[in-house]
Enzyme design. Structure first.
Site, PDB file in Angstrom:
ATOM      1  N   ASP A 217       0.862  -1.180   0.000  1.00 40.94           N
ATOM      2  CA  ASP A 217       0.000   0.000   0.000  1.00 40.94           C
ATOM      3  C   ASP A 217       0.899   1.231   0.000  1.00 40.94           C
ATOM      4  O   ASP A 217       2.030   1.163  -0.471  1.00 40.94           O
ATOM      5  CB  ASP A 217      -0.962  -0.032   1.195  1.00 40.94           C
ATOM      6  CG  ASP A 217      -2.293   0.667   0.896  1.00 40.94           C
ATOM      7  OD1 ASP A 217      -2.249   1.872   0.605  1.00 40.94           O
ATOM      8  OD2 ASP A 217      -3.341   0.021   0.947  1.00 40.94           O
ATOM      9  N   HIS A 240       2.166   1.890  -3.184  1.00 40.56           N
ATOM     10  CA  HIS A 240       1.270   2.844  -3.828  1.00 40.56           C
ATOM     11  C   HIS A 240       1.848   4.255  -3.839  1.00 40.56           C
ATOM     12  O   HIS A 240       1.145   5.209  -4.173  1.00 40.56           O
ATOM     13  CB  HIS A 240      -0.096   2.845  -3.137  1.00 40.56           C
ATOM     14  CG  HIS A 240      -0.858   1.574  -3.320  1.00 40.56           C
ATOM     15  ND1 HIS A 240      -2.131   1.375  -2.820  1.00 40.56           N
ATOM     16  CD2 HIS A 240      -0.534   0.418  -3.960  1.00 40.56           C
ATOM     17  CE1 HIS A 240      -2.544   0.154  -3.132  1.00 40.56           C
ATOM     18  NE2 HIS A 240      -1.588  -0.442  -3.821  1.00 40.56           N
TER      19      HIS A 240
END
Length: 393
Positions: A217, A240
């Site tokens: 993430d 991310h």
């Protein structure tokens, strides 16, 4: 004429140094901990912490080399003096099913002058928990624990730690002030759900330096109330990217401001430098943000302001964000994009982005869609210097 009184400051300094050096050490082995990979050691760790925290001169909690199984544990202050929490060994999350759905694994709370260090390892054993993370399709999904939380921790350092396969995020800073994190190594597979590297909220004067974050993430995420955040020399990827937000999902969120990310790199991440806000959203502000000297290697969405953030496609596509984004600079961002639109500034019609600056952007794309491009919607600002893709401001 030289006199004894001139030595008083030196004696005072030496006495302070001596007091620091004689701070007692509280070895968890002396409290019954066992480094055998099956004994649960939370009670032993807690008792060592309690004694170190109660020491008038402060104390040192020592976890020697070896592998220690640990269930959810909270180390609370306030303490009478500084405490060093020295992890030389490996801490492994308990596989007790009752510990699976907790909001924490290791938590430090209400502590000033804390140092967590030692070069040790934190194993969250996230692979056992990730199948239970169904938040993408279940709005009532259960919480999974962060590996290490810091709540109301001030004037402290976290350094030389290694975190692997967290069940949820790796490190969480909530309502902290003057905390520096450095030489942190974070690792989880690119597909691991919600494994943020470092998550920051309602915290001020936070520095993250000289670290490597590979996760599933956001490498670093900054949400409501994150102010005076400095990130330098951090390698991100997979993951991310660096994210500010999501913002505006709750009422009365505090502004996010004075964020600086520089001298860092991203490699094969889903996003690069991103500011994301919900639509619709409650009003708040994100301002005074600098991204400087950033290298991208095959990054999707290298420069991205997304004011239509909706991760599960359950939002009204016509709704608009009420988060004001203002005074954001992207400077010296260079490298390669894995998507044609290397610069996307998708701002809100209700509150257009203001004073956005693109300085010396050089992002190449070699894919099949065509030449590298940029897209600006409801964004006001200027471009300076070299621009690839050509500026749309």
């Amino acid at each position: 004429m030289f006199s004894f009184i001139h030595l008083l400051p030196l004696f005072f300094f030496l006495s302070l140094a001596a007091a620091y050096n004689v701070r007692p050490t509280f070895n968890v082995l002396s409290y019954g901990a066992h480094a055998n990979r099956f004994t649960e050691n939370s009670n032993a760790f807690s008792r060592a912490w309690t004694d170190a925290c109660a020491s008038n001169t402060g104390g040192r909690v020592l976890i020697p080399r070896g592998s220690y199984v640990l269930g959810p544990v909270e180390f609370e202050g306030p303490c009478k003096g500084p405490v060093d929490f020295i992890i030389k060994g490996t801490l492994e999350a308990s596989d007790n099913p009752a510990d699976m759905f907790r909001d924490h694994w290791i938590t430090f709370r209400y502590v000033d002058w804390l140092v967590v260090t030692g070069g040790g390892f934190l194993y969250g054993h996230g692979r056992k928990a990730w199948p239970h993370n169904d938040c993408a399709k279940n709005s009532h999904c259960k919480s999974l624990p962060y590996t290490m939380r810091f709540d109301f921790v001030n004037n402290s350092r976290i350094e030389h730690l290694n975190s692997f396969n967290s069940r949820s995020g790796h490190f969480n800073l909530f309502s902290c002030h003057k905390v520096e994190m450095s030489y942190i190594r974070i690792s989880a597979p690119y597909w691991s759900p919600n494994t943020d590297g470092i998550h920051i909220g309602l915290s001020t004067q936070i520095r993250i330096l000289d670290s490597i974050i590979k996760t599933g993430d956001d490498c670093v995420s900054m949400v409501t109330g994150s102010q005076d955040i400095e990130i330098q020399r951090v390698q991100c990827g997979p993951g991310h990217g660096f994210s500010i937000g999501s913002l505006g999902g709750s009422k009365n969120e505090d502004p996010v401001s004075r964020i600086t990310i520089r001298d860092s790199s991203l490699k094969r991440t889903q996003n690069g430098l991103r500011i994301k806000t919900w639509a619709p959203s409650s009003p708040t502000l994100a301002s005074d943000i600098i991204f400087d000297n950033i290298v991208m290697i095959n990054v999707n969405n290298p420069i991205f302001i997304d004011q239509q953030y909706c991760p599960h496609n359950l939002c009204n596509s016509k709704a608009q964000s009420n988060v004001q984004i203002r005074n954001v600079t992207f400077s010296g961002v260079r490298g390669t994009s894995s998507s044609q639109f290397a610069v996307k500034l998708q701002c809100s019609r209700n509150v257009p982005c203001e004073d956005i600056k693109l300085k010396n952007i050089n992002l190449a794309y070699h894919g099949p869609e065509g030449p590298v491009a940029s897209s600006c919607i409801n964004a006001e600002g200027r471009s300076y210097g070299f621009q690839l893709p050509s500026g749309c401001l």
